[in-house]
Design a protein around this motif. Structure first.
Motif, short mmCIF file in Angstrom:
data_model
loop_
_atom_site.label_atom_id
_atom_site.label_comp_id
_atom_site.label_asym_id
_atom_site.label_seq_id
_atom_site.Cartn_x
_atom_site.Cartn_y
_atom_site.Cartn_z
N GLU A 199 60.80 -102.89 32.06
CA GLU A 199 61.50 -103.55 32.71
C GLU A 199 60.97 -104.22 33.77
OE1 GLU A 199 65.93 -103.53 34.89
OE2 GLU A 199 65.16 -101.52 33.82
N THR A 200 60.20 -103.28 34.59
CA THR A 200 59.66 -103.88 35.92
C THR A 200 58.44 -104.83 35.32
OG1 THR A 200 59.69 -101.68 36.82
CG2 THR A 200 58.09 -103.20 37.65
N ILE A 239 59.33 -100.89 44.54
CA ILE A 239 59.10 -101.41 43.20
C ILE A 239 58.49 -100.61 42.27
CG2 ILE A 239 58.51 -103.36 41.39
CD1 ILE A 239 59.47 -105.19 43.80
N ILE A 278 62.25 -112.58 44.93
CA ILE A 278 63.10 -111.17 45.16
C ILE A 278 64.70 -111.29 45.33
CG2 ILE A 278 62.35 -110.71 47.51
CD1 ILE A 278 61.91 -107.94 46.50
N THR A 281 65.89 -112.08 41.92
CA THR A 281 65.66 -111.05 41.03
C THR A 281 66.22 -109.81 41.40
OG1 THR A 281 63.54 -112.32 40.37
CG2 THR A 281 64.01 -110.23 39.35
N LEU A 282 65.74 -109.25 42.43
CA LEU A 282 66.36 -108.02 43.06
C LEU A 282 66.87 -108.15 44.35
CD1 LEU A 282 62.93 -106.15 42.19
CD2 LEU A 282 64.99 -106.17 40.97
N ASP A 284 69.46 -106.86 45.88
CA ASP A 284 70.21 -105.56 46.42
C ASP A 284 69.17 -104.76 47.09
OD1 ASP A 284 68.94 -105.26 43.77
OD2 ASP A 284 69.73 -103.20 43.76
N ARG A 285 67.77 -105.09 47.01
CA ARG A 285 66.76 -104.36 47.49
C ARG A 285 65.69 -105.27 48.35
NH1 ARG A 285 63.33 -101.64 42.52
NH2 ARG A 285 64.80 -102.02 41.09
N ALA A 286 65.90 -106.52 48.41
CA ALA A 286 64.88 -107.64 48.58
C ALA A 286 64.54 -107.43 50.19
CB ALA A 286 65.69 -109.04 48.51
#
Length: 357
Positions: A199-200, A239, A278, A281-282, A284-286
């Motif tokens: 997934e990563t 990550i 980011i 894509t991410l 919530d943790r950018a």
């Protein structure tokens, strides 16, 4: 018009080229007229353009990259790794470091001829040449063009020390050549594996070989006595930073002789490309990821200082270094180190009198 996430690509935009005074953009009203809701006009097939360089082997002046000379059959890279430091080099060709880098690939079909000229040069002393010092020599188009294979066949012909860095299992196509190079201590391969999570891999390195295929590549190369180093490069906080011990354990079990790492640094245009990526894509943790990257580089997303830029500094960087120290001691302490490559075979071919000494 809403623009959707570009699946299968790393960069989600084309950043401005710092070398160009003018920037080409498309009128949003034109896009709304020509495309349906949710469509993205930049979803174009990868383009390949032949270029005609005068040289192919490049001297590397950076003291902390671990190579003296590199050779890159391609400029730009379809793998699309979001963190790639080589993205900025695409601006020298008049393109963007963003989507252009992974969609406009420059091809050096004359690379084998230029390489042979270098190997025949009277002043050349057989220093190791690393393929992929900038972009991956086994990216997808290599399957068709076989430029890298032709170059490796020349390296074998001249019995020349050779290094390869790749994250593509296509390297196994050339196993026959690699085995012959290995018999003469002329080859070292570095396989880039940044995560054990598929997934990563899919979001960070969208068009690379799967993790399963890369692990298989390490195993196959090792079984044929081809020295394999694994590069966990780069470490991206929150990550893949939690995977150090399990990854080193896994690749050591498959036969890797050594493992190296770098900490991500977002130099040049890559900072804007990465931040845009980011946040899409991410999200919530950018903010967390960006702040932790800054913590490794004195409060900045990038660090260009030799000696610190690759490994970082600060508490978070120290923790990563300690984890690698523990992982190497636990899983690689009994592994035979990779021997220096032998250039004496090349020197004998180039100068028959060499064998008298």
């Amino acid at each position: 018009m809403s623009i959707s996430y570009l699946k299968g690509r790393g960069a989600q935009q084309n950043t401005p080229n710092k070398f160009l005074e003018q920037e080409h953009t498309v009128d949003p009203e034109f896009l709304e007229y020509c495309y349906k809701e949710g469509e993205e006009p930049s979803k174009l097939a990868t383009q390949y353009q032949e270029v005609f360089p005068k040289t192919f082997v490049n001297k590397v002046n950076s003291p902390d990259v671990g190579m003296g000379y590199s050779a890159n059959p391609y400029q730009g890279c379809e793998h699309g790794c979001i963190y790639c430091y080589a993205r900025n080099s695409h601006e020298y060709w008049g393109y963007s470091a963003g989507l252009d880098f992974e969609k406009k690939i420059l091809v050096k079909k004359n690379a084998p001829q230029l390489l042979e000229q270098k190997l025949q040069s009277k002043n050349w002393q057989g220093d190791t040449i690393i393929f992929s010092g900038n972009t991956d020599c086994y990216q997808p188009i290599e399957r068709k063009l076989k430029i890298t294979r032709k170059c490796l066949e020349l390296m074998l012909k001249y019995k020349h020390p050779t290094g390869i860095i790749t994250k593509n299992s296509l390297i196994l196509r050339d196993l026959d050549v690699l085995k012959e190079l290995a018999e003469l201590h002329l080859i070292r391969v570095s396989i880039s594996i940044t995560s054990l999570s598929e997934e990563t891999r899919r979001i960070v390195e969208p068009r690379t070989a799967s993790i399963k295929q890369r692990l298989k590549t390490v195993e196959v190369l090792a079984k044929h006595n081809i020295p394999v180093n694994v590069m966990m490069a780069p470490i991206i906080p929150s990550i893949n930073s939690h995977e150090i011990l399990p990854l080193v354990k896994k690749v050591s079990e498959l036969g890797a002789r050594s493992v190296g790492y770098t900490i991500v640094r977002l130099n040049g245009a890559i900072a804007d490309i990465f931040k845009d990526w980011i946040e899409k894509t991410l999200p919530d943790r950018a903010e967390k990821v960006l702040h932790q990257i800054e913590a490794c580089h004195g409060g900045n997303l990038n660090d260009s200082r030799f000696g610190t830029r690759m490994k970082g500094e600060g508490e978070f960087a120290k923790q990563i270094a300690l984890q690698f120290k523990i992982a190497r001691a636990k899983y690689l302490s009994s592994v035979k180190e990779i021997e220096p490559l032998d250039n004496s075979h090349y020197l004998k071919i180039k100068n028959p009198q060499y064998k008298l000494f």
